[in-house]
Design a protein around this motif. Structure first.
Motif, short mmCIF file in Angstrom:
data_model
loop_
_atom_site.label_atom_id
_atom_site.label_comp_id
_atom_site.label_asym_id
_atom_site.label_seq_id
_atom_site.Cartn_x
_atom_site.Cartn_y
_atom_site.Cartn_z
N PHE A 159 0.83 -1.20 0.00
CA PHE A 159 0.00 0.00 0.00
C PHE A 159 0.87 1.25 0.00
O PHE A 159 0.54 2.25 -0.64
N TYR A 160 1.97 1.20 0.72
CA TYR A 160 2.87 2.35 0.79
C TYR A 160 3.70 2.51 -0.48
O TYR A 160 4.38 3.51 -0.67
N GLY A 161 3.65 1.52 -1.36
CA GLY A 161 4.35 1.62 -2.64
C GLY A 161 3.58 2.43 -3.67
O GLY A 161 4.06 2.66 -4.78
N GLU A 162 2.35 2.84 -3.30
CA GLU A 162 1.53 3.66 -4.18
C GLU A 162 1.20 4.97 -3.48
O GLU A 162 0.78 4.96 -2.33
N ASN A 163 1.41 6.08 -4.18
CA ASN A 163 1.20 7.39 -3.58
C ASN A 163 0.51 8.28 -4.61
O ASN A 163 1.03 8.51 -5.69
N LYS A 164 -0.69 8.69 -4.28
CA LYS A 164 -1.46 9.54 -5.21
C LYS A 164 -2.50 10.33 -4.44
O LYS A 164 -2.86 9.97 -3.31
N ARG A 165 -2.97 11.39 -5.06
CA ARG A 165 -4.08 12.18 -4.53
C ARG A 165 -5.26 11.99 -5.47
O ARG A 165 -5.14 12.27 -6.67
N VAL A 166 -6.37 11.49 -4.94
CA VAL A 166 -7.49 11.08 -5.79
C VAL A 166 -8.59 12.12 -5.77
O VAL A 166 -9.12 12.47 -4.71
N ALA A 167 -8.95 12.63 -6.94
CA ALA A 167 -9.99 13.67 -7.07
C ALA A 167 -11.37 13.03 -7.15
O ALA A 167 -11.54 11.92 -7.66
N ASN A 168 -12.38 13.74 -6.65
CA ASN A 168 -13.73 13.19 -6.57
C ASN A 168 -14.79 14.05 -7.26
O ASN A 168 -15.99 13.98 -6.93
N ALA A 169 -14.39 14.88 -8.24
CA ALA A 169 -15.34 15.81 -8.87
C ALA A 169 -16.48 15.10 -9.60
O ALA A 169 -17.60 15.62 -9.66
N ALA A 170 -16.23 13.91 -10.14
CA ALA A 170 -17.25 13.23 -10.95
C ALA A 170 -18.47 12.82 -10.12
O ALA A 170 -19.61 13.02 -10.54
N ILE A 171 -18.24 12.26 -8.92
CA ILE A 171 -19.39 11.85 -8.11
C ILE A 171 -20.14 13.07 -7.59
O ILE A 171 -21.37 13.05 -7.43
N LYS A 172 -19.43 14.17 -7.35
CA LYS A 172 -20.10 15.41 -6.96
C LYS A 172 -20.94 15.95 -8.12
O LYS A 172 -22.06 16.43 -7.92
N ALA A 173 -20.41 15.84 -9.34
CA ALA A 173 -21.15 16.29 -10.52
C ALA A 173 -22.40 15.44 -10.74
O ALA A 173 -23.39 15.90 -11.33
N ALA A 174 -22.38 14.20 -10.24
CA ALA A 174 -23.55 13.32 -10.33
C ALA A 174 -24.59 13.66 -9.26
O ALA A 174 -25.65 13.03 -9.20
N GLY A 175 -24.27 14.65 -8.42
CA GLY A 175 -25.24 15.14 -7.44
C GLY A 175 -24.98 14.73 -6.02
O GLY A 175 -25.73 15.11 -5.11
N TYR A 176 -23.91 13.98 -5.77
CA TYR A 176 -23.68 13.52 -4.40
C TYR A 176 -22.93 14.56 -3.58
O TYR A 176 -21.97 15.16 -4.04
N ARG A 177 -23.40 14.75 -2.34
CA ARG A 177 -22.72 15.64 -1.39
C ARG A 177 -22.23 14.79 -0.22
O ARG A 177 -23.01 14.12 0.44
N PHE A 178 -20.95 14.85 0.04
CA PHE A 178 -20.35 14.00 1.06
C PHE A 178 -20.82 14.36 2.46
O PHE A 178 -20.87 15.53 2.83
N ARG A 179 -21.15 13.33 3.22
CA ARG A 179 -21.49 13.53 4.62
C ARG A 179 -20.23 13.83 5.42
O ARG A 179 -20.24 14.64 6.34
N PHE A 180 -19.14 13.16 5.06
CA PHE A 180 -17.86 13.34 5.76
C PHE A 180 -16.77 13.66 4.72
O PHE A 180 -16.12 12.75 4.21
N PRO A 181 -16.60 14.94 4.38
CA PRO A 181 -15.65 15.30 3.33
C PRO A 181 -14.18 15.12 3.70
O PRO A 181 -13.33 15.13 2.83
N ASP A 182 -13.89 14.94 5.00
CA ASP A 182 -12.52 14.66 5.41
C ASP A 182 -12.55 13.84 6.70
O ASP A 182 -13.60 13.69 7.33
N TYR A 183 -11.39 13.30 7.07
CA TYR A 183 -11.35 12.40 8.22
C TYR A 183 -11.70 13.10 9.52
O TYR A 183 -12.27 12.49 10.44
N ARG A 184 -11.39 14.39 9.63
CA ARG A 184 -11.70 15.11 10.88
C ARG A 184 -13.21 15.18 11.11
O ARG A 184 -13.69 14.96 12.23
N ALA A 185 -13.97 15.50 10.05
CA ALA A 185 -15.43 15.56 10.18
C ALA A 185 -15.99 14.21 10.62
O ALA A 185 -16.89 14.13 11.47
#
Length: 299
Positions: free
Chosen positions: A251-277
């Motif tokens: 798992f640590y051999g892979e490092n990336k930042r994953v964007a989520n604009a497509a599911i938001k464009a489909a109308g979804y609003r995250f209940r927990f947009p980050d780990y702190r929430a």
């Protein structure tokens, strides 16, 4: 609009979160390989069925009435177990309107910490991710062949009640591994459920990264959980000297930042947009220990 009837192949942790959101308003069938798990599925509002790689009469009967099919079963070297057992039956489902396949952001491979989105080329590193890419393609091809919309949900690191840093701190398994520059995205199981319902409601097809807004170093998550609990965070451990299983190390051999604009464009609003929430909510509500005993959310 006709009543939905949903069938989940592989109703595990994410499937049960999906069932709890439903609160009994829609018929949901779900499979497990173990009869011992039947009661947990029933408590999540899912009618349990046994699937060990072969179709039963009960499954065949349920599929004939199913409108929305969700697959949450990991692929194997021999291919996708569900397609291997049920491709012909699925192709002939008379009421089928939509197929959803739960995959992983691991299909992208390593991008050195750069941002990726659904149009980014998949460069899977691990064998399990190579098999995931093949399974995604097989489900998309089936949808094309039978003229049904298929949604691929690429999930990041799944957590929620019973599976989180608070639990790990309480049971003494939390570690703060530090690999400079390393980040991971995460997704709370309730947001997997919410995104899945969003796509089902609209019979929406396509590929969607179902992941939070904030890729973050894993040690930061442990530190935040410790601060909520009022306990001292475990000491930092350099990644180079850490004792890890081959899978954990991969798992640590892979490092990336994953964007989520497509599911938001489909109308979804995250209940927990980050780990702190999410951690704030779990700690305040007290539901962080056990994912099975929660009352259903409303959607």
């Amino acid at each position: 609009m006709s009543e939905k009837r949903i069938f989940i192949f592989g109703a595990g942790y994410s499937g049960k979160a999906f069932g709890r959101v439903n609160a009994g308003s829609t018929t949901i069938f779900g499979t497990t390989r173990s009869p011992e798990k039947f009661e947990a599925l029933r408590q999540a509002g899912i009618a349990p069925l046994l699937f060990d790689g072969a179709l039963t009469g009960e499954i065949s009967d349920a599929l004939k009435k199913t409108t929305h099919l969700v697959i949450s079963v990991a692929p194997e070297e021999a291919g996708d177990p569900v397609l291997n057992a049920a491709r012909e039956a699925i192709a002939q489902m008379p009421a089928l309107e939509w197929i959803g396949y739960l995959s992983t952001v691991g299909v992208y491979g390593d991008y050195g910490g750069a941002w990726v989105n659904e149009k980014t080329t998949c460069r899977p590193v691990s064998k399990r991710s190579v098999m995931r890419v093949a399974a995604e393609q097989a489900w998309l091809k089936l949808g094309e062949d039978i003229g049904r919309p298929v949604a691929i949900l690429r999930l990041s690191g799944i957590y929620g009640p019973g599976r989180n840093g608070l639990v790990n701190l309480e049971n003494g398994t939390a570690r703060r591994l530090v690999k400079p520059g390393q980040v991971f995205n995460r997704i709370h199981c309730d947001d997997i459920a919410g995104a899945l319902w969003q796509l089902i409601e609209g019979n929406i097809s396509g590929i969607f990264n179902v992941t939070d807004d904030e890729p973050a170093p894993p040690q930061d998550v442990v530190t935040y959980a410790a601060s909520l609990m009022g306990v001292e965070a475990p000491p930092e451990i350099p990644f180079e000297t850490a004792q890890l299983s081959p899978m954990a190390r991969s798992f640590y051999g892979e490092n990336k930042r994953v964007a989520n604009a497509a599911i938001k464009a489909a109308g979804y609003r995250f209940r927990f947009p980050d780990y702190r929430a999410a951690f704030d909510h779990m700690w305040a509500s007290g539901d962080w220990r056990d994912g099975e005993a929660r009352s259903p959310m409303k959607r």
